[in-house]
Design an enzyme around this catalytic site. Structure first.
Site, mmCIF file in Angstrom:
data_model
loop_
_atom_site.group_PDB
_atom_site.id
_atom_site.type_symbol
_atom_site.label_atom_id
_atom_site.label_comp_id
_atom_site.label_asym_id
_atom_site.label_seq_id
_atom_site.Cartn_x
_atom_site.Cartn_y
_atom_site.Cartn_z
ATOM 1 N N CYS A 148 1.086 -5.490 0.073
ATOM 2 C CA CYS A 148 2.508 -5.147 -0.001
ATOM 3 C C CYS A 148 3.097 -5.490 -1.379
ATOM 4 C CB CYS A 148 3.241 -5.809 1.155
ATOM 5 S SG CYS A 148 4.751 -4.952 1.562
ATOM 6 N N GLU B 234 -2.523 -9.855 7.310
ATOM 7 C CA GLU B 234 -2.504 -11.289 7.663
ATOM 8 C C GLU B 234 -1.622 -11.562 8.879
ATOM 9 O OE1 GLU B 234 -0.759 -9.891 5.389
ATOM 10 O OE2 GLU B 234 1.166 -10.902 5.128
ATOM 11 N N HIS C 211 0.532 -5.435 6.114
ATOM 12 C CA HIS C 211 0.282 -6.887 6.158
ATOM 13 C C HIS C 211 -0.848 -7.244 7.127
ATOM 14 C CE1 HIS C 211 3.790 -8.552 3.939
ATOM 15 N NE2 HIS C 211 4.272 -7.351 4.203
HETATM 16 N N1 GLN Z 1 10.035 -4.816 -0.559
HETATM 17 C C1 GLN Z 1 9.211 -5.799 -1.210
HETATM 18 C C2 GLN Z 1 9.178 -5.578 -2.733
HETATM 19 O O1 GLN Z 1 9.639 -4.607 -3.195
HETATM 20 C C3 GLN Z 1 7.815 -5.774 -0.643
HETATM 21 C C4 GLN Z 1 7.862 -6.066 0.832
HETATM 22 C C5 GLN Z 1 6.710 -6.889 1.342
HETATM 23 O O2 GLN Z 1 5.899 -7.424 0.598
HETATM 24 N N2 GLN Z 1 6.692 -7.055 2.646
HETATM 25 O O3 GLN Z 1 8.688 -6.413 -3.435
#
Ligand code: GLN
Length: 200
Positions: free
Chosen positions: A85, A183, A181
């Site tokens: 992410c 994890e 995610h």
């Molecule tokens: N929206 C976050 C960003 O732009 C990422 C979201 C996440 O890691 N769950 O950094």
């Protein structure tokens, strides 16, 4: 002994520590897990996991304590990395805040991809979906939390899973990235794939 570092600047750090420790235990692989906060924490590390969180916060902290340049140098030398992410955002060559915003380079621009932060929109901030992972017969539950959308990938990027024709799990050489995610689920498949790549 495999030394795994979790980038510890901000985000879902503990969840990844637990996930990789469980995975190693299940697979009978001896590992050490270390939180990476300062450049000297990188000594003897064999692979790095970059958690989800807020990529902008990670950049602010990492720029101040020298961690961004230290990690960048390690990846350049071939350090295996798994970004989830926000971690995937950091690894992107092209990052957009929204569809109209200028393109910026990620903190560790080793993946030839363009990524749109929060790209699934506000209404669908978070969702889960069954993913088909390349080469695997079981589905994997993808948990997407304010996830980015990979809007473009270069020819050399291998796509390991996608959602509605958009890559969500990719690999390029020693670098893995997911926009979801892993994890946060009990399924250790994705962590297994990364761990196995380290000892292969
Ligand atoms: N929206 C976050 C960003 O732009 C990422 C979201 C996440 O890691 N769950 O950094």
């Amino acid at each position: 002994m495999v030394n795994i570092g979790i980038l510890g600047l901000q985000g879902a750090i503990e969840e990844h520590e637990a996930a990789i420790a469980n995975t190693a235990h299940k697979k009978g692989i001896a590992i050490n897990v270390k939180r990476l906060i300062l450049p000297q924490d990188l000594i003897d590390i064999d692979g790095i996991i970059m958690p989800g969180g807020e990529s902008t916060a990670m950049i602010l902290i990492g720029e101040r304590n020298g961690m961004l340049s230290a990690v960048r140098e390690k990846i350049k030398q071939g350090m295996p990395v798994f970004g989830t992410c926000a971690g995937a955002i950091l690894l992107s060559q092209k990052v957009r805040r929204n569809a109209d915003s200028p393109v910026r380079e990620g903190a560790f621009p080793f993946l030839d991809i363009e990524i749109l932060r929060n790209g699934y929109g506000r209404q669908v901030d978070s969702f889960t979906i069954d993913l088909t992972i390349k080469g695997q017969d079981k589905h994997f539950k993808g948990v997407f939390i304010r996830a980015p959308v990979i809007s473009h990938i270069g020819d050399e990027i291998e796509v390991l899973a996608e959602v509605r024709n958009t890559p969500v799990f990719i690999r390029y050489k020693q670098i893995f990235a997911t926009t979801f995610h892993p994890e946060l689920t009990d399924d250790s498949l994705i962590h297994e794939l990364f761990l196995e790549s380290l000892i292969a």
